[in-house]
Write a protein that holds these residues in place. Structure first.
Motif, PDB file in Angstrom:
ATOM      1  N   SER A   9       0.832  -1.204   0.000  1.00 54.51           N
ATOM      2  CA  SER A   9       0.000   0.000   0.000  1.00 54.51           C
ATOM      3  C   SER A   9       0.867   1.256   0.000  1.00 54.51           C
ATOM      4  CB  SER A   9      -0.967  -0.011   1.179  1.00 54.51           C
ATOM      5  OG  SER A   9      -0.259   0.015   2.402  1.00 54.51           O
ATOM      6  N   SER A  10       2.002   1.226   0.674  1.00 58.28           N
ATOM      7  CA  SER A  10       2.918   2.375   0.670  1.00 58.28           C
ATOM      8  C   SER A  10       3.467   2.617  -0.726  1.00 58.28           C
ATOM      9  CB  SER A  10       4.066   2.143   1.645  1.00 58.28           C
ATOM     10  OG  SER A  10       3.580   2.010   2.949  1.00 58.28           O
ATOM     11  N   LEU A  11       3.844   1.555  -1.417  1.00 56.95           N
ATOM     12  CA  LEU A  11       4.349   1.710  -2.776  1.00 56.95           C
ATOM     13  C   LEU A  11       3.281   2.247  -3.719  1.00 56.95           C
ATOM     14  CD1 LEU A  11       6.549  -1.485  -3.193  1.00 56.95           C
ATOM     15  CD2 LEU A  11       7.300   0.886  -3.083  1.00 56.95           C
ATOM     16  N   LEU A  12       2.061   1.810  -3.561  1.00 61.77           N
ATOM     17  CA  LEU A  12       0.976   2.306  -4.410  1.00 61.77           C
ATOM     18  C   LEU A  12       0.708   3.787  -4.158  1.00 61.77           C
ATOM     19  CD1 LEU A  12      -1.530  -0.685  -4.328  1.00 61.77           C
ATOM     20  CD2 LEU A  12      -0.106   0.072  -6.236  1.00 61.77           C
ATOM     21  N   MET A  13       0.767   4.193  -2.906  1.00 61.03           N
ATOM     22  CA  MET A  13       0.544   5.613  -2.587  1.00 61.03           C
ATOM     23  C   MET A  13       1.673   6.472  -3.122  1.00 61.03           C
ATOM     24  SD  MET A  13      -1.310   5.504   1.176  1.00 61.03           S
ATOM     25  CE  MET A  13       0.047   6.262   1.909  1.00 61.03           C
ATOM     26  N   ILE A  14       2.905   6.006  -3.001  1.00 62.05           N
ATOM     27  CA  ILE A  14       4.044   6.769  -3.517  1.00 62.05           C
ATOM     28  C   ILE A  14       3.994   6.840  -5.036  1.00 62.05           C
ATOM     29  CG2 ILE A  14       6.560   6.726  -3.762  1.00 62.05           C
ATOM     30  CD1 ILE A  14       6.665   5.579  -0.911  1.00 62.05           C
ATOM     31  N   GLY A  15       3.637   5.763  -5.679  1.00 58.74           N
ATOM     32  CA  GLY A  15       3.532   5.751  -7.139  1.00 58.74           C
ATOM     33  C   GLY A  15       2.449   6.678  -7.649  1.00 58.74           C
ATOM     34  N   GLY A  16       1.359   6.797  -6.915  1.00 56.54           N
ATOM     35  CA  GLY A  16       0.275   7.684  -7.324  1.00 56.54           C
ATOM     36  C   GLY A  16       0.628   9.147  -7.195  1.00 56.54           C
ATOM     37  N   THR A  17       1.454   9.490  -6.221  1.00 55.24           N
ATOM     38  CA  THR A  17       1.833  10.890  -6.042  1.00 55.24           C
ATOM     39  C   THR A  17       2.970  11.292  -6.964  1.00 55.24           C
ATOM     40  OG1 THR A  17       3.334  10.301  -4.248  1.00 55.24           O
ATOM     41  CG2 THR A  17       1.094  10.942  -3.633  1.00 55.24           C
ATOM     42  N   ALA A  18       3.683  10.333  -7.538  1.00 58.13           N
ATOM     43  CA  ALA A  18       4.817  10.653  -8.407  1.00 58.13           C
ATOM     44  C   ALA A  18       4.361  11.182  -9.761  1.00 58.13           C
ATOM     45  CB  ALA A  18       5.693   9.423  -8.586  1.00 58.13           C
ATOM     46  N   GLN A  19       3.149  10.896 -10.191  1.00 58.59           N
ATOM     47  CA  GLN A  19       2.662  11.347 -11.480  1.00 58.59           C
ATOM     48  C   GLN A  19       2.027  12.728 -11.320  1.00 58.59           C
ATOM     49  OE1 GLN A  19       0.014   8.378 -12.932  1.00 58.59           O
ATOM     50  NE2 GLN A  19       1.596   6.813 -13.072  1.00 58.59           N
ATOM     51  N   ALA A  20       2.581  13.710 -12.029  1.00 55.38           N
ATOM     52  CA  ALA A  20       2.073  15.076 -11.943  1.00 55.38           C
ATOM     53  C   ALA A  20       1.012  15.311 -13.007  1.00 55.38           C
ATOM     54  CB  ALA A  20       3.206  16.070 -12.120  1.00 55.38           C
ATOM     55  N   GLN A  21       0.072  16.170 -12.693  1.00 59.57           N
ATOM     56  CA  GLN A  21      -0.986  16.516 -13.637  1.00 59.57           C
ATOM     57  C   GLN A  21      -0.518  17.680 -14.498  1.00 59.57           C
ATOM     58  OE1 GLN A  21      -4.539  17.706 -11.699  1.00 59.57           O
ATOM     59  NE2 GLN A  21      -5.688  17.998 -13.574  1.00 59.57           N
ATOM     60  N   LYS A  22      -0.744  17.620 -15.789  1.00 64.38           N
ATOM     61  CA  LYS A  22      -0.381  18.689 -16.710  1.00 64.38           C
ATOM     62  C   LYS A  22      -1.484  19.747 -16.688  1.00 64.38           C
ATOM     63  CE  LYS A  22       2.019  20.392 -20.161  1.00 64.38           C
ATOM     64  NZ  LYS A  22       3.322  20.936 -20.013  1.00 64.38           N
ATOM     65  N   VAL A  23      -1.135  20.977 -16.327  1.00 66.73           N
ATOM     66  CA  VAL A  23      -2.089  22.077 -16.246  1.00 66.73           C
ATOM     67  C   VAL A  23      -1.729  23.102 -17.315  1.00 66.73           C
ATOM     68  CG1 VAL A  23      -2.993  23.922 -14.796  1.00 66.73           C
ATOM     69  CG2 VAL A  23      -2.390  21.724 -13.778  1.00 66.73           C
ATOM     70  N   SER A  24      -2.679  23.397 -18.191  1.00 67.91           N
ATOM     71  CA  SER A  24      -2.433  24.391 -19.230  1.00 67.91           C
ATOM     72  C   SER A  24      -2.774  25.777 -18.707  1.00 67.91           C
ATOM     73  CB  SER A  24      -3.265  24.078 -20.469  1.00 67.91           C
ATOM     74  OG  SER A  24      -4.642  24.128 -20.156  1.00 67.91           O
ATOM     75  N   PHE A  25      -1.967  26.766 -19.081  1.00 69.60           N
ATOM     76  CA  PHE A  25      -2.197  28.138 -18.641  1.00 69.60           C
ATOM     77  C   PHE A  25      -1.603  29.097 -19.661  1.00 69.60           C
ATOM     78  CE2 PHE A  25       1.784  26.743 -16.852  1.00 69.60           C
ATOM     79  CZ  PHE A  25       2.640  27.818 -17.074  1.00 69.60           C
ATOM     80  N   GLU A  26      -2.024  30.361 -19.564  1.00 68.40           N
ATOM     81  CA  GLU A  26      -1.516  31.425 -20.427  1.00 68.40           C
ATOM     82  C   GLU A  26      -0.903  32.496 -19.538  1.00 68.40           C
ATOM     83  OE1 GLU A  26      -4.577  32.899 -23.032  1.00 68.40           O
ATOM     84  OE2 GLU A  26      -5.487  30.920 -23.141  1.00 68.40           O
ATOM     85  N   GLU A  27       0.167  33.111 -20.001  1.00 69.95           N
ATOM     86  CA  GLU A  27       0.823  34.176 -19.242  1.00 69.95           C
ATOM     87  C   GLU A  27       0.808  35.466 -20.046  1.00 69.95           C
ATOM     88  OE1 GLU A  27       4.367  33.290 -16.761  1.00 69.95           O
ATOM     89  OE2 GLU A  27       4.442  31.508 -18.032  1.00 69.95           O
ATOM     90  N   TYR A  28       0.572  36.573 -19.355  1.00 69.84           N
ATOM     91  CA  TYR A  28       0.547  37.889 -19.975  1.00 69.84           C
ATOM     92  C   TYR A  28       1.341  38.859 -19.109  1.00 69.84           C
ATOM     93  CZ  TYR A  28      -3.581  35.937 -22.279  1.00 69.84           C
ATOM     94  OH  TYR A  28      -4.454  35.138 -22.960  1.00 69.84           O
ATOM     95  N   ASP A  29       2.002  39.819 -19.745  1.00 69.37           N
ATOM     96  CA  ASP A  29       2.595  40.962 -19.052  1.00 69.37           C
ATOM     97  C   ASP A  29       1.850  42.198 -19.518  1.00 69.37           C
ATOM     98  OD1 ASP A  29       4.592  39.743 -17.482  1.00 69.37           O
ATOM     99  OD2 ASP A  29       5.864  39.504 -19.250  1.00 69.37           O
ATOM    100  N   LEU A  30       1.118  42.832 -18.610  1.00 74.89           N
ATOM    101  CA  LEU A  30       0.327  44.009 -18.950  1.00 74.89           C
ATOM    102  C   LEU A  30       1.212  45.245 -19.026  1.00 74.89           C
ATOM    103  CD1 LEU A  30      -2.795  43.357 -16.693  1.00 74.89           C
ATOM    104  CD2 LEU A  30      -2.439  42.733 -19.085  1.00 74.89           C
TER     105      LEU A  30
END
Length: 71
Positions: A9-30
């Motif tokens: 169970s410890s290995l499964l929890m560590i493996g699940g947290t190792a995968q990061a979610q890809k978040v799309s975003f836009e950046e602007y300088d006003l």
């Protein structure tokens, strides 16, 4: 048996947290110097605004300290 279940169970929890979610975003300088990061998530009907200022003791001039605490 109990130790092997805990280890598995410890290995499964560590493996699940190792995968990061890809978040799309836009950046602007006003033109006024503000840096904007925009993320649109149409799955949730909410609006969240967060404002951060680069002030504090880490941003002080070393010759003029204490102003972050004063103001």
């Amino acid at each position: 048996m109990k130790k092997s279940l805990i280890a598995l169970s410890s290995l499964l929890m560590i493996g699940g947290t190792a995968q990061a979610q890809k978040v799309s975003f836009e950046e602007y300088d006003l033109p006024n110097g503000m840096h904007v990061i925009l993320h649109n998530d149409p799955s949730a009907p909410v609006v969240i605004t967060s404002v951060m200022y680069h002030v504090g003791s880490k941003d002080e001039n070393p010759e003029r300290t204490g102003f972050a605490h004063f103001f």
